[in-house]
Design an enzyme around this catalytic site. Structure first.
Site, short mmCIF file in Angstrom:
data_model
loop_
_atom_site.label_atom_id
_atom_site.label_comp_id
_atom_site.label_asym_id
_atom_site.label_seq_id
_atom_site.Cartn_x
_atom_site.Cartn_y
_atom_site.Cartn_z
N CYS A 126 0.88 -1.17 0.00
CA CYS A 126 0.00 0.00 0.00
C CYS A 126 0.92 1.22 0.00
O CYS A 126 2.12 1.09 -0.24
CB CYS A 126 -1.00 -0.01 1.16
SG CYS A 126 -0.30 0.19 2.81
N ASN A 176 2.41 1.61 4.23
CA ASN A 176 2.69 0.37 4.96
C ASN A 176 2.39 0.48 6.45
O ASN A 176 3.09 -0.07 7.29
CB ASN A 176 4.14 -0.08 4.72
CG ASN A 176 4.45 -1.49 5.19
OD1 ASN A 176 5.56 -1.75 5.63
ND2 ASN A 176 3.51 -2.40 5.11
N CYS A 181 -1.35 0.77 7.33
CA CYS A 181 -2.78 0.48 7.49
C CYS A 181 -3.17 -0.81 6.76
O CYS A 181 -3.28 -1.87 7.37
CB CYS A 181 -3.64 1.62 6.97
SG CYS A 181 -3.51 3.16 7.89
N ARG A 182 -3.38 -0.70 5.46
CA ARG A 182 -3.91 -1.82 4.69
C ARG A 182 -2.95 -2.99 4.54
O ARG A 182 -3.33 -4.14 4.77
CB ARG A 182 -4.36 -1.34 3.30
CG ARG A 182 -5.51 -0.36 3.36
CD ARG A 182 -5.80 0.25 2.01
NE ARG A 182 -4.70 1.12 1.61
CZ ARG A 182 -4.57 1.67 0.41
NH1 ARG A 182 -5.47 1.43 -0.52
NH2 ARG A 182 -3.56 2.47 0.14
N SER A 183 -1.72 -2.71 4.12
CA SER A 183 -0.81 -3.83 3.85
C SER A 183 -0.41 -4.61 5.10
O SER A 183 -0.33 -5.85 5.03
CB SER A 183 0.41 -3.39 3.04
OG SER A 183 1.13 -2.37 3.66
N ASP A 196 -8.52 3.16 1.32
CA ASP A 196 -7.57 3.51 2.37
C ASP A 196 -8.33 4.08 3.56
O ASP A 196 -8.95 5.13 3.45
CB ASP A 196 -6.57 4.54 1.84
CG ASP A 196 -5.42 4.79 2.79
OD1 ASP A 196 -5.50 4.38 3.97
OD2 ASP A 196 -4.43 5.40 2.35
#
Length: 152
Positions: free
Chosen positions: A9, A12, A14-16, A124
């Site tokens: 993402c 690096n 939140c999402r990943s 996001d």
């Protein structure tokens, strides 16, 4: 050799890292050996722990991601990982632009692994409401189940 997956993402945090945690957990539940990591296309949060809201949603789902640290994707990642999976179209485009000529990793989007969502972004949650992290968790968990089935 086990398959290897790198989630990408922007920062690096939140999402990943949530995708990394979800796939690690699914591999554990399915007794599948896989190398799993995450990184960002920017270095804005290099060395930082995941966002507190991401940590909270992981904890709520029985996982600790507080030990993870943000890092930027490197040229070696394109050679070291079998699969590099972007969480949105912009990050996929950025990956395509920086992929070295000798990179062998297969690039894809996370939603390519979610039935009916091919090519869609994982939103996001960083600037959104707190429940955005719950939505992200649900999406990365669904994708993790599919990734294990596909790559097993």
């Amino acid at each position: 050799m086990p398959q290897s997956v790198l989630f990408i993402c922007l920062g690096n945090i939140c999402r990943s890292p949530l995708a990394e945690a979800a796939l690690r957990e699914e591999c554990k539940l399915q007794s599948v050996s896989m190398v799993v990591d995450s990184a960002g296309t920017s270095d804005w949060h290099a060395g930082q722990a995941p966002d507190e809201r991401a940590q909270a949603v992981a904890t709520k789902n029985g996982l600790d991601i507080g030990h993870l640290r943000g890092r930027m994707v490197s040229a070696n990642d394109f050679r070291d990982f079998d699969h590099i999976i972007a969480l949105d179209a912009q990050n996929l485009k950025d990956l395509e632009n920086i992929q070295p000529v000798d990179g062998t990793a297969q690039l894809s989007m996370l939603t390519d692994y979610i039935h009916g969502r091919k090519g869609e972004d994982i939103a996001d949650p960083y600037y959104g409401k707190e429940n955005g992290f719950d939505v992200t968790w649900a999406e990365v968990t669904e994708a993790a189940r599919s990734i294990v089935k596909v790559l097993k």
